[in-house]
Scaffold this motif. Sequence first.
Motif, short mmCIF file in Angstrom:
data_model
loop_
_atom_site.label_atom_id
_atom_site.label_comp_id
_atom_site.label_asym_id
_atom_site.label_seq_id
_atom_site.Cartn_x
_atom_site.Cartn_y
_atom_site.Cartn_z
N ALA A 22 -32.36 59.94 35.53
CA ALA A 22 -33.37 60.24 34.81
C ALA A 22 -33.07 60.91 33.41
N GLU A 23 -33.77 60.95 32.60
CA GLU A 23 -33.36 61.45 31.26
C GLU A 23 -34.43 61.82 30.34
N ALA A 24 -34.34 62.69 29.63
CA ALA A 24 -35.30 63.11 28.47
C ALA A 24 -34.43 63.27 27.01
N VAL A 25 -35.00 62.91 25.97
CA VAL A 25 -34.31 62.73 24.70
C VAL A 25 -35.07 63.57 23.71
N GLN A 26 -34.59 64.28 22.82
CA GLN A 26 -35.17 64.98 21.72
C GLN A 26 -34.55 64.65 20.53
N GLU A 27 -35.21 63.81 19.52
CA GLU A 27 -34.61 63.47 18.22
C GLU A 27 -35.23 64.29 16.89
N TYR A 28 -34.43 64.65 16.34
CA TYR A 28 -35.01 65.29 15.01
C TYR A 28 -34.19 65.12 13.80
N ARG A 29 -34.44 65.50 12.58
CA ARG A 29 -33.89 65.27 11.44
C ARG A 29 -33.64 66.73 10.76
N LEU A 30 -32.40 66.94 10.39
CA LEU A 30 -32.04 68.04 9.73
C LEU A 30 -31.80 67.84 8.44
N THR A 31 -32.38 68.57 7.56
CA THR A 31 -31.98 68.38 6.09
C THR A 31 -31.05 69.60 5.53
N LEU A 32 -30.02 69.30 5.01
CA LEU A 32 -29.31 70.34 4.48
C LEU A 32 -29.18 69.91 3.08
N GLY A 33 -29.60 71.41 2.24
CA GLY A 33 -29.56 71.21 0.81
C GLY A 33 -28.19 72.02 0.24
N SER A 34 -28.20 71.76 -1.00
CA SER A 34 -27.11 72.22 -1.65
C SER A 34 -26.73 73.67 -1.62
N PRO A 35 -25.64 74.46 -1.27
CA PRO A 35 -25.78 75.87 -1.15
C PRO A 35 -25.76 76.22 -2.58
N GLU A 36 -26.57 77.72 -2.57
CA GLU A 36 -26.93 78.48 -3.92
C GLU A 36 -25.86 79.35 -4.20
#
Length: 166
Positions: free
Chosen positions: A152-166
């Motif tokens: 049995a399993e659970a899944v978590q999916e998401y998007r991570l946005t990386l911007g340019s370093p300042e």
Amino acid sequence: AGSAITVMPVAEDADGDDVSFTYQWLINGDVDPRLSEATLPANSFTKGDTIQVQIVPNDFFDDGAVYESYAQQIPNAAPRITSEPPQGISSLDYLYQVVASDPDDNQLAYSLSDAPEGMLIDENRGLIQWSLINVAPGDYTIAIKVSDPEGAEAVQEYRLTLGSPE
């Protein structure tokens, strides 16, 4: 396992009287007088138990025939991921402690089914680590899988946005 069970009987009275119900839950064939509501609390049974309910209709004057459900064995329940990924990044390392629970108290295994190159997860503890040094700005999809020994399993999916370093 891990979820309450509620029955919702329907009955008609020949005289048109209102019908109420009394309940008695059986766990592994045993009657527990405390389990006499329409809802069987989640903490009353575990994986492998057999549950049944007896329902008696009443039209205020008389009890009707006892209905006894078929016996149902409680199967393995899937784990649940209870944590949320971090919303911001404040260092050159991305860290996320995945928190999950299993209603059957099984040992859980953590894995990444989709992740950017270099991202790692501790398969026993669920700690995600990813060094952001030399990582290009952009959107990254991350999918975490938490599984128990019975599959049995659970899944978590998401998007991570990386911007340019300042």
